[in-house]
Design an enzyme around this catalytic site. Structure first.
Site, mmCIF file in Angstrom:
data_model
loop_
_atom_site.group_PDB
_atom_site.id
_atom_site.type_symbol
_atom_site.label_atom_id
_atom_site.label_comp_id
_atom_site.label_asym_id
_atom_site.label_seq_id
_atom_site.Cartn_x
_atom_site.Cartn_y
_atom_site.Cartn_z
ATOM 1 N N GLY A 154 0.867 -1.103 0.096
ATOM 2 C CA GLY A 154 -0.040 -0.084 0.059
ATOM 3 C C GLY A 154 0.898 1.218 0.105
ATOM 4 N N ILE A 156 2.730 2.737 2.533
ATOM 5 C CA ILE A 156 4.093 2.600 2.982
ATOM 6 C C ILE A 156 4.862 1.656 2.376
ATOM 7 C CG2 ILE A 156 5.385 1.972 5.467
ATOM 8 C CD1 ILE A 156 2.700 3.104 6.669
ATOM 9 N N THR A 235 6.952 -3.108 10.429
ATOM 10 C CA THR A 235 6.766 -1.839 11.278
ATOM 11 C C THR A 235 5.279 -1.605 10.941
ATOM 12 O OG1 THR A 235 6.978 -1.036 8.681
ATOM 13 C CG2 THR A 235 8.831 -0.847 10.306
ATOM 14 N N ARG A 237 1.733 -3.889 12.585
ATOM 15 C CA ARG A 237 1.509 -3.961 13.838
ATOM 16 C C ARG A 237 2.158 -5.287 14.463
ATOM 17 N NH1 ARG A 237 0.463 0.400 13.837
ATOM 18 N NH2 ARG A 237 -1.655 1.330 14.048
ATOM 19 N N GLU A 266 2.768 -3.887 23.532
ATOM 20 C CA GLU A 266 3.660 -2.717 23.612
ATOM 21 C C GLU A 266 3.355 -2.138 24.946
ATOM 22 O OE1 GLU A 266 3.064 -0.050 19.930
ATOM 23 O OE2 GLU A 266 3.717 -1.773 18.740
ATOM 24 N N HIS A 285 8.200 1.510 18.444
ATOM 25 C CA HIS A 285 6.992 2.151 17.619
ATOM 26 C C HIS A 285 7.232 3.672 17.258
ATOM 27 C CE1 HIS A 285 2.453 1.506 16.671
ATOM 28 N NE2 HIS A 285 2.999 2.419 15.949
ATOM 29 N N ILE A 286 8.288 3.814 16.531
ATOM 30 C CA ILE A 286 8.598 5.319 15.995
ATOM 31 C C ILE A 286 8.490 5.666 14.554
ATOM 32 C CG2 ILE A 286 10.098 5.679 18.123
ATOM 33 C CD1 ILE A 286 12.670 4.962 15.992
ATOM 34 N N GLY A 287 7.751 4.875 14.039
ATOM 35 C CA GLY A 287 7.555 4.902 12.404
ATOM 36 C C GLY A 287 7.374 6.315 12.049
HETATM 37 N N1 LIG Z 1 5.132 1.682 12.957
HETATM 38 C C1 LIG Z 1 4.395 2.851 12.775
HETATM 39 O O1 LIG Z 1 4.798 3.781 13.486
HETATM 40 C C2 LIG Z 1 3.208 2.751 11.833
HETATM 41 C C3 LIG Z 1 2.662 1.636 11.273
HETATM 42 N N2 LIG Z 1 1.677 1.760 10.500
HETATM 43 C C4 LIG Z 1 0.972 0.463 10.175
HETATM 44 O O2 LIG Z 1 1.153 0.528 8.749
HETATM 45 C C5 LIG Z 1 -0.157 0.102 8.055
HETATM 46 C C6 LIG Z 1 -0.210 0.180 6.575
HETATM 47 O O3 LIG Z 1 -0.299 1.468 6.506
HETATM 48 P P1 LIG Z 1 -0.504 2.127 4.795
HETATM 49 O O4 LIG Z 1 0.428 1.639 4.126
HETATM 50 O O5 LIG Z 1 -0.719 3.690 5.009
HETATM 51 O O6 LIG Z 1 -1.873 1.279 4.512
HETATM 52 P P2 LIG Z 1 -2.359 1.092 3.199
HETATM 53 O O7 LIG Z 1 -3.908 0.563 3.328
HETATM 54 O O8 LIG Z 1 -2.067 1.918 2.306
HETATM 55 O O9 LIG Z 1 -1.570 -0.552 3.088
HETATM 56 C C7 LIG Z 1 -1.805 -1.758 3.484
HETATM 57 C C8 LIG Z 1 -1.817 -2.661 2.358
HETATM 58 O O10 LIG Z 1 -2.046 -4.004 2.825
HETATM 59 C C9 LIG Z 1 -2.767 -4.813 2.025
HETATM 60 N N3 LIG Z 1 -3.287 -5.888 2.814
HETATM 61 C C10 LIG Z 1 -4.520 -5.705 3.666
HETATM 62 N N4 LIG Z 1 -4.785 -7.142 3.826
HETATM 63 C C11 LIG Z 1 -3.943 -8.057 3.260
HETATM 64 C C12 LIG Z 1 -3.868 -9.364 3.311
HETATM 65 N N5 LIG Z 1 -4.759 -10.083 4.063
HETATM 66 N N6 LIG Z 1 -2.806 -9.994 2.588
HETATM 67 C C13 LIG Z 1 -2.186 -9.014 1.985
HETATM 68 N N7 LIG Z 1 -1.960 -7.642 1.766
HETATM 69 C C14 LIG Z 1 -3.163 -7.258 2.539
HETATM 70 C C15 LIG Z 1 -3.892 -3.854 1.454
HETATM 71 O O11 LIG Z 1 -4.190 -4.258 0.272
HETATM 72 C C16 LIG Z 1 -2.867 -2.551 1.433
HETATM 73 O O12 LIG Z 1 -2.296 -2.630 0.142
HETATM 74 C C17 LIG Z 1 -1.117 0.660 8.988
HETATM 75 O O13 LIG Z 1 -2.578 -0.180 8.920
HETATM 76 C C18 LIG Z 1 -0.433 0.628 10.351
HETATM 77 O O14 LIG Z 1 -0.972 -0.593 10.959
HETATM 78 C C19 LIG Z 1 1.415 2.980 9.883
HETATM 79 C C20 LIG Z 1 2.035 3.976 10.258
HETATM 80 C C21 LIG Z 1 3.120 4.215 11.200
HETATM 81 O O1 LIG Z 2 -0.228 5.542 12.177
HETATM 82 C C1 LIG Z 2 -0.210 4.438 12.857
HETATM 83 O O2 LIG Z 2 -0.725 3.421 12.277
HETATM 84 C C2 LIG Z 2 1.045 4.305 13.570
HETATM 85 O O3 LIG Z 2 1.259 3.100 13.957
HETATM 86 C C3 LIG Z 2 1.631 5.470 14.491
HETATM 87 O O4 LIG Z 2 1.821 6.431 13.428
#
Ligand SMILES: NC(=O)C1=CN([C@@H]2O[C@H](COP(=O)(O)OP(=O)(O)OC[C@H]3O[C@@H](n4cnc5c(N)ncnc54)[C@H](O)[C@@H]3O)[C@@H](O)[C@H]2O)C=CC1
Ligand SMILES: O=C(O)C(=O)CO
Length: 326
Positions: A154, A156, A235, A237, A266, A285-287
């Site tokens: 997606g 990221i 990065t 969940r 966490e 969790h510093i993404g």
């Molecule tokens: N570590 C951190 O601080 C952060 C963590 N995150 C996590 O990253 C995740 C992704 O964020 P984005 O890229 O913005 O979301 P997004 O929705 O753009 O990308 C998620 C991708 O996962 C795919 N997906 C969903 N279910 C699936 C499955 N069963 N099998 C294969 N692929 C599947 C979707 O089709 C999509 O392409 C968030 O939901 C969040 O949990 C996001 C921001 C910061």
């Molecule tokens: O945006 C998210 O989903 C996070 O985990 C923190 O930014």
């Protein structure tokens, strides 16, 4: 109108809310409010700007009858009962896009860190155990030209793929529920099935949302299928990998290394075996944790609340059905 901010945010977000006429209340402590306190704080406010991953469950929405909207400061919304929010007519917004590059950077940092055992090596220095140019011990591995597998291409995942291809000439393979043609126009990435992702990746980086389908997708069976030289990075969940199975896979050499920005639970406890290994690196969790990104997230959340106050739909609403019902 009144808004409650559940933990401090960069000041431009607060200023935007005040400028649009809100009375702003903030939990100034650095601790997440326990649910009863959050419910109490939301009794007389119109909006909640919810910082972090504290659960907003059915009881919360049932108890906060006065709320007209919730703005999250995350793109992930697995901690929110969206059906309950919709039932109570409460729109919920998230913060997509503005954090994609920052989070992809952290995945990249973990990938490099683990491949070069950089965290472990730095800790040797901190602990007075500088290994004097050891020529054959504790060697890392290169990621240049290797295969990066992305689970969840997606926003990221795409950002990471582009960086890895441009900077390290990595070959990109990915697995989603179906092909992401739009992403394939932006990066040279090959769609593979889940088993191919496991068996072909030199580095496997997780970027899917946490859902019933993705929970514990990376378990004993998955790690068994991976290369013994592979690095696992998550990065997204902590619940997408099974932690005990990961510890096992690393201890028995089924995979080579792991880098995590997310854990379950966490915070991770300091006696966790993953913190004692030379081929692991765990971040708290510093993404999205850069000043620029957190400021944009705060502004986006504030703008969603301001839109709702002005009688408009929240632009980043995640429970779109809430507007169909009205
Ligand atoms: N570590 C951190 O601080 C952060 C963590 N995150 C996590 O990253 C995740 C992704 O964020 P984005 O890229 O913005 O979301 P997004 O929705 O753009 O990308 C998620 C991708 O996962 C795919 N997906 C969903 N279910 C699936 C499955 N069963 N099998 C294969 N692929 C599947 C979707 O089709 C999509 O392409 C968030 O939901 C969040 O949990 C996001 C921001 C910061
Ligand atoms: O945006 C998210 O989903 C996070 O985990 C923190 O930014």
């Amino acid at each position: 109108m009144k808004v409650f901010i559940s933990k401090n945010i960069p000041s431009p977000g607060i200023e935007a809310l005040e400028k649009s006429g809100f009375e702003v209340y903030i939990n100034e402590s650095s601790h997440r409010l326990p649910q009863p306190d959050l419910i109490e704080a939301c009794q007389e406010v119109d909006f909640l700007l919810n910082v972090g991953q504290g659960k907003l469950d059915a009881d919360f929405f049932e108890a906060c009858k006065h709320l007209k909207g919730v703005a999250l400061t995350s793109v992930g919304f697995d901690h929110v009962d969206l059906d309950a929010a919709t039932t109570h007519g409460i729109p919920v917004s998230n913060t997509p896009d503005v954090l994609s590059d920052a989070t992809a950077d952290i995945a990249f940092l973990l990938m490099l860190n683990v491949s070069r055992k950089a965290f472990f090596r730095a800790m040797q220095v901190v602990n007075g155990a500088w290994a004097d140019f050891e020529f054959t011990k504790e060697l890392g591995t290169t990621i240049q030209g290797k295969t990066l597998g992305i689970y969840g291409l997606g926003r990221i995942g795409l950002s990471l793929a582009r960086k890895a291809q441009a900077a390290y000439d990595m070959k990109i393979i990915y697995h989603n529920r179906s092909r992401n043609i739009e992403a394939e126009r932006l990066v040279d990435a090959t769609y593979v099935n889940f088993d191919q992702l496991l068996t072909q990746s030199d580095v496997l980086s997780v970027h899917s949302n946490l859902t019933e389908e993705t929970q514990y997708r990376f378990n004993k069976d998955a790690f068994k299928r991976m290369k013994s030289s592979a690095i696992f990075v998550n990065t997204a969940r902590g619940k997408i990998h099974h932690e005990l199975d990961l510890i096992d896979a690393l201890s028995t050499g089924e995979i080579w290394g792991a880098g995590l920005d997310v854990t379950d639970p966490e915070p991770m406890q300091p006696d966790n075996p993953l913190l004692k290994m030379s081929n692991t690196c765990v971040f708290p969790h510093i993404g999205s944790a850069t000043l620029e990104t957190r400021t944009q997230m705060a502004l986006l959340a504030a703008n969603n609340i301001i839109a709702a106050k002005n009688g408009n739909n929240m632009p980043q609403v995640v429970n779109v059905d809430v507007y169909k019902k009205a």
